[in-house]
Design an enzyme around this catalytic site. Sequence first.
Site, PDB file in Angstrom:
ATOM      1  N   LYS A  14       0.826  -1.218   0.000  1.00  0.00           N
ATOM      2  CA  LYS A  14       0.000   0.000   0.000  1.00  0.00           C
ATOM      3  C   LYS A  14       0.857   1.263   0.000  1.00  0.00           C
ATOM      4  CE  LYS A  14      -2.334  -0.889   3.800  1.00  0.00           C
ATOM      5  NZ  LYS A  14      -1.748  -2.202   4.172  1.00  0.00           N
ATOM      6  N   ARG A  89      -9.543   0.909   8.746  1.00  0.00           N
ATOM      7  CA  ARG A  89      -9.060  -0.434   9.082  1.00  0.00           C
ATOM      8  C   ARG A  89     -10.109  -1.240   9.799  1.00  0.00           C
ATOM      9  NH1 ARG A  89      -3.305   0.569   9.087  1.00  0.00           N
ATOM     10  NH2 ARG A  89      -2.080  -1.322   9.347  1.00  0.00           N
ATOM     11  N   ARG A 123      11.770  -5.433   4.834  1.00  0.00           N
ATOM     12  CA  ARG A 123      11.417  -4.014   4.647  1.00  0.00           C
ATOM     13  C   ARG A 123      12.311  -3.104   5.498  1.00  0.00           C
ATOM     14  NH1 ARG A 123       5.223  -2.386   4.919  1.00  0.00           N
ATOM     15  NH2 ARG A 123       5.266  -3.023   7.097  1.00  0.00           N
ATOM     16  N   ARG A 152      11.134  -1.244  11.158  1.00  0.00           N
ATOM     17  CA  ARG A 152      10.057  -0.878  12.078  1.00  0.00           C
ATOM     18  C   ARG A 152      10.001  -1.868  13.230  1.00  0.00           C
ATOM     19  NH1 ARG A 152       4.706   0.083   8.485  1.00  0.00           N
ATOM     20  NH2 ARG A 152       3.826  -0.945  10.306  1.00  0.00           N
ATOM     21  N   ARG A 163      -0.404  -8.721  13.556  1.00  0.00           N
ATOM     22  CA  ARG A 163      -0.983  -7.732  12.639  1.00  0.00           C
ATOM     23  C   ARG A 163      -1.787  -8.429  11.535  1.00  0.00           C
ATOM     24  NH1 ARG A 163       4.164  -4.837  10.915  1.00  0.00           N
ATOM     25  NH2 ARG A 163       2.823  -3.735   9.446  1.00  0.00           N
TER      26      ARG A 163
HETATM   27  P1  AMP Z   1       0.733   0.752   9.079  1.00  0.00           P
HETATM   28  O1  AMP Z   1       1.917   1.619   8.860  1.00  0.00           O
HETATM   29  O2  AMP Z   1      -0.450   1.157   8.234  1.00  0.00           O
HETATM   30  O3  AMP Z   1       1.043  -0.721   8.968  1.00  0.00           O
HETATM   31  O4  AMP Z   1       0.272   0.987  10.585  1.00  0.00           O
HETATM   32  C1  AMP Z   1       1.106   0.649  11.672  1.00  0.00           C
HETATM   33  C2  AMP Z   1       0.297   0.517  12.946  1.00  0.00           C
HETATM   34  O5  AMP Z   1      -0.346   1.771  13.249  1.00  0.00           O
HETATM   35  C3  AMP Z   1      -0.840  -0.481  12.883  1.00  0.00           C
HETATM   36  O6  AMP Z   1      -0.412  -1.808  13.151  1.00  0.00           O
HETATM   37  C4  AMP Z   1      -1.775   0.059  13.968  1.00  0.00           C
HETATM   38  O7  AMP Z   1      -1.297  -0.259  15.255  1.00  0.00           O
HETATM   39  C5  AMP Z   1      -1.637   1.551  13.791  1.00  0.00           C
HETATM   40  N1  AMP Z   1      -2.635   2.063  12.812  1.00  0.00           N
HETATM   41  C6  AMP Z   1      -2.396   2.599  11.587  1.00  0.00           C
HETATM   42  N2  AMP Z   1      -3.536   2.946  10.980  1.00  0.00           N
HETATM   43  C7  AMP Z   1      -4.537   2.616  11.833  1.00  0.00           C
HETATM   44  C8  AMP Z   1      -5.956   2.707  11.782  1.00  0.00           C
HETATM   45  N3  AMP Z   1      -6.593   3.187  10.695  1.00  0.00           N
HETATM   46  N4  AMP Z   1      -6.659   2.275  12.855  1.00  0.00           N
HETATM   47  C9  AMP Z   1      -6.049   1.788  13.942  1.00  0.00           C
HETATM   48  N5  AMP Z   1      -4.727   1.662  14.056  1.00  0.00           N
HETATM   49  C10 AMP Z   1      -3.961   2.064  13.014  1.00  0.00           C
END
Ligand code: AMP
Length: 208
Positions: A14, A89, A123, A152, A163
């Site tokens: 994404k 999400r 990554r 990360r 996740r």
């Molecule tokens: P990402 O970079 O999109 O993988 O997001 C990393 C982490 O941020 C996720 O595993 C969640 O803990 C938190 N996070 C990101 N976007 C959301 C969302 N829309 N709702 C809830 N938690 C989020």
Amino acid sequence: MANIVLLGAPGAGKGTQAALIKEKYNLPHISTGDIFRKNIREGTPLGVQVKAIIDRGELVPDELTVALVKDRLAQPDCKDGYILDGFPRTIAQAEALEGFSKVDMAINIAVENEAVIGRIAGRRMCKCGETYHVSTYDREECAKCGSRLYQRDDDREEVVRERLRVYDEQTKPLIDFYANRNLLRTVDGSGGVDATFELVCKVIDGNR
Ligand code: AMP
């Protein structure tokens, strides 16, 4: 005008696709994960609040996340469209989003769960927002800004499994949510970055 939501499991690509869409279509890329990580790095009250949740691979509460996105979409740079990456999400977030913005399409980048584990393990990130993969980039500094790349915290294997579980349980239902509204466009994300981007562009161009 295109208000785009990107759907897909962690590691589906994404963020990579969002960066390419941003470049080609001149739309702001809004990644809730990036916003949270920036706040964590800078030690803001929001960052302190969400760090432990994110490190466990769980979701930040809907209310907090929705308020953040609502605020961001009200900024002038979003008036001609946006790319949402990592939001919504949950069904509750998607319903809330309908209350303050009209989504034009939800592009689902489809990749098998087994494939994303390998992708995430390799990554590497830069604080400037660039992302790399060790299979295609073997330097330790960012090609754009020269900062040292890092992995990360939540890309460790045990957190990745959590996740993916959270994705299957809470985020996957969004595929049906947008399909029911006739907004879902699915692209095969199992090929390379360029092949996937070609498919993504076809979808976007078809909608314009
Ligand atoms: P990402 O970079 O999109 O993988 O997001 C990393 C982490 O941020 C996720 O595993 C969640 O803990 C938190 N996070 C990101 N976007 C959301 C969302 N829309 N709702 C809830 N938690 C989020």
